[in-house]
Design a protein around this motif. Structure first.
Motif, PDB file in Angstrom:
ATOM      1  N   PHE A 258       0.801  -1.264   0.036  1.00 31.79           N
ATOM      2  CA  PHE A 258       0.031   0.081  -0.061  1.00 31.79           C
ATOM      3  C   PHE A 258       0.788   1.233   0.004  1.00 31.79           C
ATOM      4  CE2 PHE A 258      -2.883  -3.018   1.962  1.00 31.79           C
ATOM      5  CZ  PHE A 258      -4.148  -2.919   1.325  1.00 31.79           C
ATOM      6  N   THR A 259       0.444   2.330  -0.712  1.00 35.56           N
ATOM      7  CA  THR A 259       1.092   3.505  -0.517  1.00 35.56           C
ATOM      8  C   THR A 259       0.927   4.060   0.986  1.00 35.56           C
ATOM      9  OG1 THR A 259      -0.956   4.607  -1.459  1.00 35.56           O
ATOM     10  CG2 THR A 259       0.948   4.355  -3.009  1.00 35.56           C
ATOM     11  N   PRO A 260       1.567   4.915   1.331  1.00 37.08           N
ATOM     12  CA  PRO A 260       1.549   5.336   2.715  1.00 37.08           C
ATOM     13  C   PRO A 260       0.141   5.826   3.143  1.00 37.08           C
ATOM     14  CG  PRO A 260       3.461   5.844   2.015  1.00 37.08           C
ATOM     15  CD  PRO A 260       2.632   5.574   0.938  1.00 37.08           C
ATOM     16  N   ASP A 261      -0.642   6.565   2.119  1.00 36.51           N
ATOM     17  CA  ASP A 261      -1.938   6.958   2.512  1.00 36.51           C
ATOM     18  C   ASP A 261      -2.924   5.879   2.678  1.00 36.51           C
ATOM     19  OD1 ASP A 261      -2.321   6.455  -0.202  1.00 36.51           O
ATOM     20  OD2 ASP A 261      -2.635   8.802  -0.656  1.00 36.51           O
ATOM     21  N   GLY A 262      -2.732   4.807   2.008  1.00 38.22           N
ATOM     22  CA  GLY A 262      -3.579   3.714   1.928  1.00 38.22           C
ATOM     23  C   GLY A 262      -4.384   3.641   0.693  1.00 38.22           C
ATOM     24  N   LYS A 263      -4.189   4.745  -0.293  1.00 36.71           N
ATOM     25  CA  LYS A 263      -5.255   4.809  -1.072  1.00 36.71           C
ATOM     26  C   LYS A 263      -4.732   4.177  -2.334  1.00 36.71           C
ATOM     27  CE  LYS A 263      -6.990   9.109   0.379  1.00 36.71           C
ATOM     28  NZ  LYS A 263      -7.083  10.608   0.044  1.00 36.71           N
ATOM     29  N   LYS A 264      -3.723   3.546  -2.529  1.00 36.91           N
ATOM     30  CA  LYS A 264      -3.283   2.851  -3.928  1.00 36.91           C
ATOM     31  C   LYS A 264      -2.338   1.804  -3.544  1.00 36.91           C
ATOM     32  CE  LYS A 264      -3.427   6.856  -6.791  1.00 36.91           C
ATOM     33  NZ  LYS A 264      -4.261   6.710  -8.032  1.00 36.91           N
ATOM     34  N   ILE A 265      -2.145   1.076  -4.589  1.00 39.34           N
ATOM     35  CA  ILE A 265      -1.154  -0.058  -4.254  1.00 39.34           C
ATOM     36  C   ILE A 265      -0.121  -0.269  -5.172  1.00 39.34           C
ATOM     37  CG2 ILE A 265      -1.124  -2.573  -4.444  1.00 39.34           C
ATOM     38  CD1 ILE A 265      -4.008  -2.695  -3.635  1.00 39.34           C
ATOM     39  N   LEU A 266       1.059  -0.393  -5.086  1.00 38.08           N
ATOM     40  CA  LEU A 266       2.292  -0.368  -5.859  1.00 38.08           C
ATOM     41  C   LEU A 266       2.802  -1.989  -5.646  1.00 38.08           C
ATOM     42  CD1 LEU A 266       4.566   1.415  -7.105  1.00 38.08           C
ATOM     43  CD2 LEU A 266       5.675   1.074  -5.039  1.00 38.08           C
ATOM     44  N   PHE A 267       2.973  -2.295  -6.893  1.00 40.64           N
ATOM     45  CA  PHE A 267       3.224  -3.947  -7.144  1.00 40.64           C
ATOM     46  C   PHE A 267       4.303  -3.977  -8.388  1.00 40.64           C
ATOM     47  CE2 PHE A 267      -0.259  -2.841  -9.603  1.00 40.64           C
ATOM     48  CZ  PHE A 267      -0.166  -3.783 -10.869  1.00 40.64           C
ATOM     49  N   ALA A 268       4.636  -5.195  -8.343  1.00 40.57           N
ATOM     50  CA  ALA A 268       5.467  -5.655  -9.433  1.00 40.57           C
ATOM     51  C   ALA A 268       4.821  -6.425 -10.529  1.00 40.57           C
ATOM     52  CB  ALA A 268       6.818  -6.522  -9.244  1.00 40.57           C
ATOM     53  N   SER A 269       4.785  -6.282 -11.881  1.00 44.07           N
ATOM     54  CA  SER A 269       4.239  -7.077 -12.744  1.00 44.07           C
ATOM     55  C   SER A 269       5.123  -7.279 -14.059  1.00 44.07           C
ATOM     56  CB  SER A 269       2.798  -6.579 -13.214  1.00 44.07           C
ATOM     57  OG  SER A 269       2.385  -7.488 -14.127  1.00 44.07           O
ATOM     58  N   ASN A 270       4.828  -8.469 -14.622  1.00 44.65           N
ATOM     59  CA  ASN A 270       5.280  -8.299 -16.126  1.00 44.65           C
ATOM     60  C   ASN A 270       4.107  -8.547 -17.024  1.00 44.65           C
ATOM     61  OD1 ASN A 270       4.107 -11.003 -15.656  1.00 44.65           O
ATOM     62  ND2 ASN A 270       5.886 -12.267 -16.380  1.00 44.65           N
ATOM     63  N   LYS A 271       3.080  -7.614 -16.794  1.00 44.67           N
ATOM     64  CA  LYS A 271       2.181  -7.456 -17.716  1.00 44.67           C
ATOM     65  C   LYS A 271       2.359  -7.074 -19.079  1.00 44.67           C
ATOM     66  CE  LYS A 271      -0.971  -4.359 -17.435  1.00 44.67           C
ATOM     67  NZ  LYS A 271      -0.602  -3.608 -18.665  1.00 44.67           N
ATOM     68  N   HIS A 272       3.623  -6.378 -19.104  1.00 44.99           N
ATOM     69  CA  HIS A 272       3.959  -5.873 -20.362  1.00 44.99           C
ATOM     70  C   HIS A 272       4.771  -6.589 -21.098  1.00 44.99           C
ATOM     71  CE1 HIS A 272       7.109  -5.176 -17.497  1.00 44.99           C
ATOM     72  NE2 HIS A 272       7.890  -5.177 -18.476  1.00 44.99           N
ATOM     73  N   ALA A 273       5.376  -7.748 -20.475  1.00 46.66           N
ATOM     74  CA  ALA A 273       5.986  -8.842 -21.291  1.00 46.66           C
ATOM     75  C   ALA A 273       5.795 -10.285 -20.685  1.00 46.66           C
ATOM     76  CB  ALA A 273       7.559  -8.591 -21.093  1.00 46.66           C
ATOM     77  N   CYS A 274       4.680 -10.685 -20.656  1.00 48.15           N
ATOM     78  CA  CYS A 274       3.877 -11.729 -19.928  1.00 48.15           C
ATOM     79  C   CYS A 274       5.133 -13.028 -20.362  1.00 48.15           C
ATOM     80  CB  CYS A 274       2.671 -11.822 -20.419  1.00 48.15           C
ATOM     81  SG  CYS A 274       1.737 -12.973 -19.402  1.00 48.15           S
ATOM     82  N   ASP A 275       5.051 -13.968 -19.154  1.00 49.72           N
ATOM     83  CA  ASP A 275       5.869 -14.848 -19.419  1.00 49.72           C
ATOM     84  C   ASP A 275       7.217 -14.749 -19.596  1.00 49.72           C
ATOM     85  OD1 ASP A 275       3.810 -16.748 -18.941  1.00 49.72           O
ATOM     86  OD2 ASP A 275       3.284 -16.538 -21.151  1.00 49.72           O
ATOM     87  N   THR A 276       7.931 -13.654 -19.199  1.00 46.37           N
ATOM     88  CA  THR A 276       9.166 -13.302 -19.073  1.00 46.37           C
ATOM     89  C   THR A 276       9.726 -12.791 -17.958  1.00 46.37           C
ATOM     90  OG1 THR A 276       9.112 -10.807 -19.476  1.00 46.37           O
ATOM     91  CG2 THR A 276       9.028 -12.429 -21.335  1.00 46.37           C
ATOM     92  N   ARG A 277      10.897 -12.811 -17.433  1.00 43.28           N
ATOM     93  CA  ARG A 277      11.760 -12.160 -16.453  1.00 43.28           C
ATOM     94  C   ARG A 277      11.694 -10.621 -16.245  1.00 43.28           C
ATOM     95  NH1 ARG A 277      16.579 -13.087 -16.083  1.00 43.28           N
ATOM     96  NH2 ARG A 277      16.763 -13.013 -13.698  1.00 43.28           N
ATOM     97  N   ARG A 278      10.940  -9.833 -17.218  1.00 42.06           N
ATOM     98  CA  ARG A 278      11.058  -8.470 -17.299  1.00 42.06           C
ATOM     99  C   ARG A 278       9.830  -8.011 -16.377  1.00 42.06           C
ATOM    100  NH1 ARG A 278      10.627  -6.784 -23.174  1.00 42.06           N
ATOM    101  NH2 ARG A 278      10.867  -4.855 -22.259  1.00 42.06           N
ATOM    102  N   PHE A 279      10.144  -7.523 -15.127  1.00 41.87           N
ATOM    103  CA  PHE A 279       9.201  -7.103 -14.347  1.00 41.87           C
ATOM    104  C   PHE A 279       9.501  -5.456 -14.050  1.00 41.87           C
ATOM    105  CE2 PHE A 279       8.688 -11.307 -13.500  1.00 41.87           C
ATOM    106  CZ  PHE A 279       7.551 -11.731 -13.122  1.00 41.87           C
ATOM    107  N   GLU A 280       8.346  -4.666 -14.066  1.00 41.41           N
ATOM    108  CA  GLU A 280       8.367  -3.087 -13.625  1.00 41.41           C
ATOM    109  C   GLU A 280       7.598  -2.875 -12.452  1.00 41.41           C
ATOM    110  OE1 GLU A 280      10.752  -1.204 -14.917  1.00 41.41           O
ATOM    111  OE2 GLU A 280      11.167  -2.208 -16.885  1.00 41.41           O
ATOM    112  N   LEU A 281       7.557  -2.018 -12.108  1.00 44.42           N
ATOM    113  CA  LEU A 281       6.524  -1.377 -10.860  1.00 44.42           C
ATOM    114  C   LEU A 281       5.481  -0.679 -11.465  1.00 44.42           C
ATOM    115  CD1 LEU A 281       9.111  -0.077  -8.009  1.00 44.42           C
ATOM    116  CD2 LEU A 281       8.290  -2.553  -8.457  1.00 44.42           C
TER     117      LEU A 281
END
Length: 335
Positions: A258-281
């Protein structure tokens, strides 16, 4: 594996990172080896993290100052460790380790049939002082117990356990009492963290959707492994109720916070390059709307956490790595 000086202060990274409105002024805190899952102390002056570096062949638990100085091991040097976290008193830590099941590193999982994570049966969660003295074993059930994080306001611990026969989320107090299973849907629930006010919970999950997926999940679990490349983000109340899966990327999304104010979520994903080791925030609202990409480093970036004052982000990345499996810990100013 490269050895680096634990006494070296953090180096200001001058390479061209992604130009982004949220993160700037990057510092690299570790140099060489495999370093991951760095989490802040309550006073913001230290970080606990796991690292594979000589002479150890698998992850041990380390603590360092927030500038990267004074890196020193605080686990036993036996078995394998994961997921360290400071308690609210700034004097104690909690982490999972397999040392109770044997001194050697657990045998890595067989990846001949695909990329899998080992959910080693020898993992249990331990309470220790911040200089490494183990005070108590907090879990003692057959199978995997790990991935513990703590809400400093409520004192509640959330962790992943195989105690029910499935990889579910459980909560307990920091002394190991009052254990309660809070998820029951078949599939993997893990990497959970509370919002700062203790009212919400977010985690990664893999719930098999087809009979074939379910059969593979159960077969892997019987071999103490799980496939991590199809994970979605789930948000719920702190007791596990009103759970809602807020992504549907069909890729691998994990390490939410969670972001400090609890209003958003920061996470890692490879949604831009599915099934690869390329992860961004990435960052999104609690209902999954408003998705925005936060980093664009071109490799693997994950495990973000905000400092107690909300001004600094710590994360793991292979940015400027000197070897194929080198991961280092970075901090950046958060805006």
């Amino acid at each position: 594996m490269l050895r680096f000086s634990c006494a070296a202060a953090a180096l200001l990274v001058t390479a061209a990172f992604a130009a982004d409105s949220h993160v700037s002024n990057f510092h690299q805190l570790t140099h060489g080896g495999q370093n991951a899952e760095a989490y802040w102390a309550p006073d913001g002056k230290r970080l606990i993290f796991q690292s594979t570096r000589p002479p150890h062949e698998c992850d041990q638990m380390y603590i360092m100052n927030a500038d990267g100085s004074d890196q020193h091991m605080v686990s036993t040097g036996k078995g394998r460790t994961t997921c360290g976290y400071f308690l609210a008193d700034n004097k104690h830590i909690m982490y999972a380790s397999t040392h109770g099941a044997g001194d050697a590193c657990p045998t890595p999982p067989d990846r001949s049939h695909g990329y899998v994570w080992g959910v080693f049966a020898g993992y249990d969660i331990y309470l220790a002082t911040d200089d490494g003295k183990i005070l108590k074993q907090l879990t003692n059930t057959p199978g995997y117990d790990a991935e513990a994080t703590i809400n400093w306001k409520t004192g509640r611990v959330v962790y992943t356990s195989l105690a029910s026969g499935d990889l579910d989320l459980w909560t307990m107090k920091t002394d190991g009492s009052h254990k309660k299973q809070i998820t029951k849907k078949v599939g993997y629930d893990g990497g959970a963290v509370f919002s700062r006010d203790g009212r919400k919970l977010v985690w990664r999950a893999n719930y098999p959707k087809t009979p074939e997926d379910m059969a593979r999940y159960k077969s892997l679990l019987a071999d103490n492994t799980t496939a991590p490349m199809k994970m979605e983000i789930v948000v719920a109340d702190a007791d596990g109720s009103h759970a809602s899966t807020i992504t549907d990327f069909g890729c691998a999304s994990f390490a939410p916070t969670f972001t400090p104010d609890g209003k958003k979520i920061l996470f890692a994903s490879n949604k831009h390059a599915c099934d690869t080791r390329r992860f961004e925030l990435y960052m999104m609202n609690l209902d999954g709307s408003g998705l925005e990409q936060v980093t664009d480093f071109g490799g693997f970036t994950s495990f973000p956490e905000f400092s107690p004052d909300g001004k600094t982000l710590v994360f793991c990345s292979d940015r400027d790595a000197k070897g194929q499996y080198e991961f280092n810990i970075f901090t950046a100013d958060w805006k």
